[in-house]
Scaffold this motif. Structure first.
Motif, PDB file in Angstrom:
ATOM      1  N   GLY A  39       0.811  -1.205   0.000  1.00 51.66           N
ATOM      2  CA  GLY A  39       0.000   0.000   0.000  1.00 51.66           C
ATOM      3  C   GLY A  39       0.848   1.260   0.000  1.00 51.66           C
ATOM      4  N   GLU A  42       2.305   1.723  -3.463  1.00 48.56           N
ATOM      5  CA  GLU A  42       1.288   2.237  -4.396  1.00 48.56           C
ATOM      6  C   GLU A  42       1.022   3.718  -4.143  1.00 48.56           C
ATOM      7  N   THR A  47      -0.379   5.023  -8.002  1.00 49.84           N
ATOM      8  CA  THR A  47      -1.154   4.130  -8.867  1.00 49.84           C
ATOM      9  C   THR A  47      -1.256   2.759  -8.232  1.00 49.84           C
ATOM     10  N   GLU A  48      -2.289   2.010  -8.579  1.00 47.03           N
ATOM     11  CA  GLU A  48      -2.428   0.642  -8.088  1.00 47.03           C
ATOM     12  C   GLU A  48      -1.530  -0.286  -8.901  1.00 47.03           C
ATOM     13  N   ARG A  51      -4.545  -5.923  -9.156  1.00 46.70           N
ATOM     14  CA  ARG A  51      -5.989  -6.067  -9.129  1.00 46.70           C
ATOM     15  C   ARG A  51      -6.317  -7.149  -8.111  1.00 46.70           C
ATOM     16  N   ARG A  52      -7.043  -6.790  -7.059  1.00 49.51           N
ATOM     17  CA  ARG A  52      -7.376  -7.741  -6.008  1.00 49.51           C
ATOM     18  C   ARG A  52      -8.659  -8.477  -6.356  1.00 49.51           C
ATOM     19  N   THR A  60      -1.574  -4.903 -12.558  1.00 49.56           N
ATOM     20  CA  THR A  60      -2.131  -3.878 -13.431  1.00 49.56           C
ATOM     21  C   THR A  60      -1.085  -3.525 -14.485  1.00 49.56           C
TER      22      THR A  60
END
Length: 318
Positions: A39, A42, A47-48, A51-52, A60
């Motif tokens: 976290g 990110e 940005t992420e 994808r969870r 991603t």
């Protein structure tokens, strides 16, 4: 932006495993701690990266971009630690060498034996794979050195150079007792003759299979396949038992008395073996010693007067 090595290490583990819980187990950290590291990374990047989903996580587009960079940075950090550790000499360290299966059963075996005798305290990690895969792994920092083969276009990547080691003939191998059973192989064999013989064919993932298939296609020939899809060890064992013949590099026949080697002509097929190394990062002391032993082993195996001297041409080394 100041990405921390612990964050990158956590990111690489989750990306490779695809699951936060199993990645945390591998890294010996609590899952909440690993999630906080991801976290924070990110947040820093804005940005992420994943994808969870209940079934796991996937990268991603931003994560796909970061992954090879992270692996390269982690590899560089490992190299820096190893170089500092080795200032006192090669009493410890690690070398990660990559090579195709056709070289692991020939040249690499001799290289590893020589290296272990000279530097028994250094850990050796061998990765088998195709040349393109190995060059990519080297460029990402997952390998220190790689032996790669080429026929035509060279498998290159940024900050990677290829040093030619040798040019090697491809030969036809049969069981050493085949002549007594009336085998038609003599001192040489044309591609047209080979096409009519039952062959033990490698898996289509092998560079060697791609090259032989291309040669048959260019000549308008269809080979006779007895067994298809085998890996290197299985191919050699099948040939030793007289199931068929196979096309292999000349060095594979070293110290294999149950195999007979026949020269392939019209056309003659060759391949070039190269040492791949990074140009943007200096080698550790252990990797530099491995590089030197590779050069010495090649010179010894194909020295004038040896069985391979007529079928292997050694390149000039730096």
């Amino acid at each position: 932006m100041a990405m921390k090595l612990d964050q990158l290490r956590s990111f690489e583990a989750v990306a490779r495993i695809g699951n936060f819980t199993r990645a945390a187990d591998e890294l010996f950290v609590a899952q909440p701690s690993l999630s906080r590291q991801i976290g924070a990374l990110e947040t820093e990047l804005g940005t992420e990266l994943f994808r969870r989903a209940p079934a796991g996580v996937t990268l991603t587009a931003a994560g796909e971009v970061l992954l090879p960079i992270a692996r390269r940075m982690l590899g560089d950090a490992r190299t820096a630690r190893e170089q500092l550790d080795e200032l006192a000499g090669l009493r410890r360290g690690r070398v990660r060498l990559g090579a195709p299966p056709t070289l692991c059963v020939s040249l690499v075996a001799d290289v590893v034996a020589a290296y272990r005798a000279a530097h028994p305290g250094v850990e050796l990690h061998i990765t088998e794979g195709g040349s393109r895969f190995l060059v990519d792994a080297l460029n990402e920092g997952a390998l220190d050195l790689a032996l790669v083969v080429a026929r035509g276009a060279q498998p290159t990547a940024p900050a990677t150079e290829l040093i030619p080691l040798l040019s090697e003939e491809l030969v036809v191998v049969s069981a050493s007792g085949a002549e007594a059973r009336g085998d038609s192989l003599q001192h040489q064999c044309t591609l047209a003759q080979l096409a009519r013989m039952p062959q033990v064919a490698f898996s289509r993932s092998y560079d060697l299979r791609v090259a032989t298939d291309a040669a048959f296609a260019a000549a308008g020939l269809t080979p006779t396949i007895a067994v298809e899809g085998a890996e290197m060890d299985a191919v050699l064992r099948f040939v030793e038992r007289g199931i068929g013949v196979a096309v292999v590099p000349a060095m594979v026949v070293i110290d294999r008395p149950r195999l007979r080697s026949t020269r392939l002509v019209r056309p003659q097929l060759r391949r070039t073996v190269n040492l791949a190394r990074r140009t943007d990062v200096g080698p550790s002391a252990a990797a530099a010693a491995m590089q030197q032993i590779v050069f010495e082993t090649v010179d010894r195996l194909a020295a004038p007067g040896t069985d391979l001297a007529q079928r292997v041409t050694v390149a000039s080394h730096p």
